[in-house]
Design a protein around this motif. Structure first.
Motif, PDB file in Angstrom:
ATOM      1  N   ALA A  11      12.711  54.154 113.804  1.00 52.03           N
ATOM      2  CA  ALA A  11      13.053  54.132 112.380  1.00 52.03           C
ATOM      3  C   ALA A  11      11.947  54.919 111.684  1.00 52.03           C
ATOM      4  N   PRO A  12      12.226  55.530 110.539  1.00 50.64           N
ATOM      5  CA  PRO A  12      11.235  56.402 109.899  1.00 50.64           C
ATOM      6  C   PRO A  12       9.817  55.837 109.774  1.00 50.64           C
ATOM      7  N   PRO A  13       9.608  54.539 109.504  1.00 51.80           N
ATOM      8  CA  PRO A  13       8.222  54.058 109.391  1.00 51.80           C
ATOM      9  C   PRO A  13       7.389  54.206 110.667  1.00 51.80           C
ATOM     10  N   LEU A 113       4.564  35.986 117.782  1.00 46.32           N
ATOM     11  CA  LEU A 113       5.334  37.195 117.504  1.00 46.32           C
ATOM     12  C   LEU A 113       5.673  37.306 116.031  1.00 46.32           C
ATOM     13  N   VAL A 114       5.515  38.514 115.514  1.00 47.21           N
ATOM     14  CA  VAL A 114       5.919  38.854 114.151  1.00 47.21           C
ATOM     15  C   VAL A 114       6.817  40.073 114.275  1.00 47.21           C
ATOM     16  N   THR A 115       7.895  40.097 113.511  1.00 53.25           N
ATOM     17  CA  THR A 115       8.719  41.293 113.454  1.00 53.25           C
ATOM     18  C   THR A 115       9.108  41.574 112.016  1.00 53.25           C
ATOM     19  N   MET A 116       9.244  42.857 111.716  1.00 58.37           N
ATOM     20  CA  MET A 116       9.737  43.262 110.409  1.00 58.37           C
ATOM     21  C   MET A 116      10.813  44.320 110.627  1.00 58.37           C
ATOM     22  N   PRO A 117      12.049  43.963 110.258  1.00 55.34           N
ATOM     23  CA  PRO A 117      13.146  44.917 110.429  1.00 55.34           C
ATOM     24  C   PRO A 117      12.976  46.164 109.577  1.00 55.34           C
ATOM     25  N   CYS A 118      13.721  47.170 109.947  1.00 55.25           N
ATOM     26  CA  CYS A 118      13.905  48.360 109.127  1.00 55.25           C
ATOM     27  C   CYS A 118      15.370  48.739 109.300  1.00 55.25           C
ATOM     28  N   VAL A 119      16.181  48.225 108.409  1.00 51.42           N
ATOM     29  CA  VAL A 119      17.627  48.463 108.451  1.00 51.42           C
ATOM     30  C   VAL A 119      18.081  48.846 107.051  1.00 51.42           C
ATOM     31  N   ASN A 120      19.117  49.660 106.971  1.00 54.65           N
ATOM     32  CA  ASN A 120      19.613  50.004 105.644  1.00 54.65           C
ATOM     33  C   ASN A 120      20.660  48.981 105.190  1.00 54.65           C
ATOM     34  N   GLU A 161       7.629  52.870  97.282  1.00 54.44           N
ATOM     35  CA  GLU A 161       6.452  52.110  97.734  1.00 54.44           C
ATOM     36  C   GLU A 161       6.322  52.097  99.249  1.00 54.44           C
ATOM     37  N   GLY A 162       7.344  52.591  99.944  1.00 52.86           N
ATOM     38  CA  GLY A 162       7.280  52.696 101.401  1.00 52.86           C
ATOM     39  C   GLY A 162       7.543  51.386 102.117  1.00 52.86           C
TER      40      GLY A 162
END
Length: 177
Positions: A11-13, A113-120, A161-162
């Motif tokens: 994903a772009p990040p 575990l930590v997760t942060m999605p990146c979905v539209n 803000e990214g």
């Protein structure tokens, strides 16, 4: 020193991963970088620099059964950005990629575990996403999604803000405190 496995999907990040590694190192983490095969292709021109930055090989494939472990044992893992595909695969236990396989196994090993999605916003409408997030949270994963984490943007749009990497690193710090 606390060892952080930073796992990223395409994903772009993920293109900002070098600055994330530097930020984690400033917080005192020894960072090992794992990528999905697609993310590794995106970052191919930078892989040597990323290995120098972390002091560890960047991994995107499973090691051979007779191969030595090239990373120190993880104290905590951050899977970000986590795509729609990676989150759903992880929640279902479909471990065809190294980073998803590690994350799935880490649940059973008790590695925080930590997760942060990146979905539209279009992916966010799919019912599988909510089920997968609930499943991962039910297994003890800190999922940063919603008002205190990642909030979906419109397809093809990035927020000024990214991607909120600082929230992910703050959550990692809480999990290791």
């Amino acid at each position: 020193m606390t060892t952080l496995y930073l796992l990223g999907s395409a994903a772009p990040p993920v293109l900002e991963i070098a600055s994330v590694i530097e930020g984690a190192q400033k917080r005192g983490y020894d960072v090992c970088l794992g990528l999905t095969p697609s993310a590794a292709r995106w970052l191919e021109p930078q892989l040597t620099d990323l290995e120098q930055l972390t002091g560890h090989p960047v991994r995107s494939e499973y090691k051979a059964p007779t191969g030595a472990d090239v990373w120190p044992r993880a104290d905590v893992a951050l899977f970000a950005p986590a795509t729609f595909n990676s989150l759903n695969s992880w929640a279902l236990g479909l471990t065809s990629s190294f980073v998803v396989g590690f994350a799935a196994e880490a649940i059973g090993k008790g590695i925080p575990l930590v997760t942060m999605p990146c979905v539209n916003a279009a992916y966010a409408q799919h019912r599988a996403l909510d089920r997968s997030i609930a499943e991962l949270r039910g297994m003890g994963v800190s999922v940063l999604y919603g008002p205190d984490g990642f909030e979906p943007n419109q397809p093809g749009e990035r927020r000024p803000e990214g991607y909120p990497w600082h929230l992910a690193l703050d959550a990692v710090a809480r999990r290791t405190a």
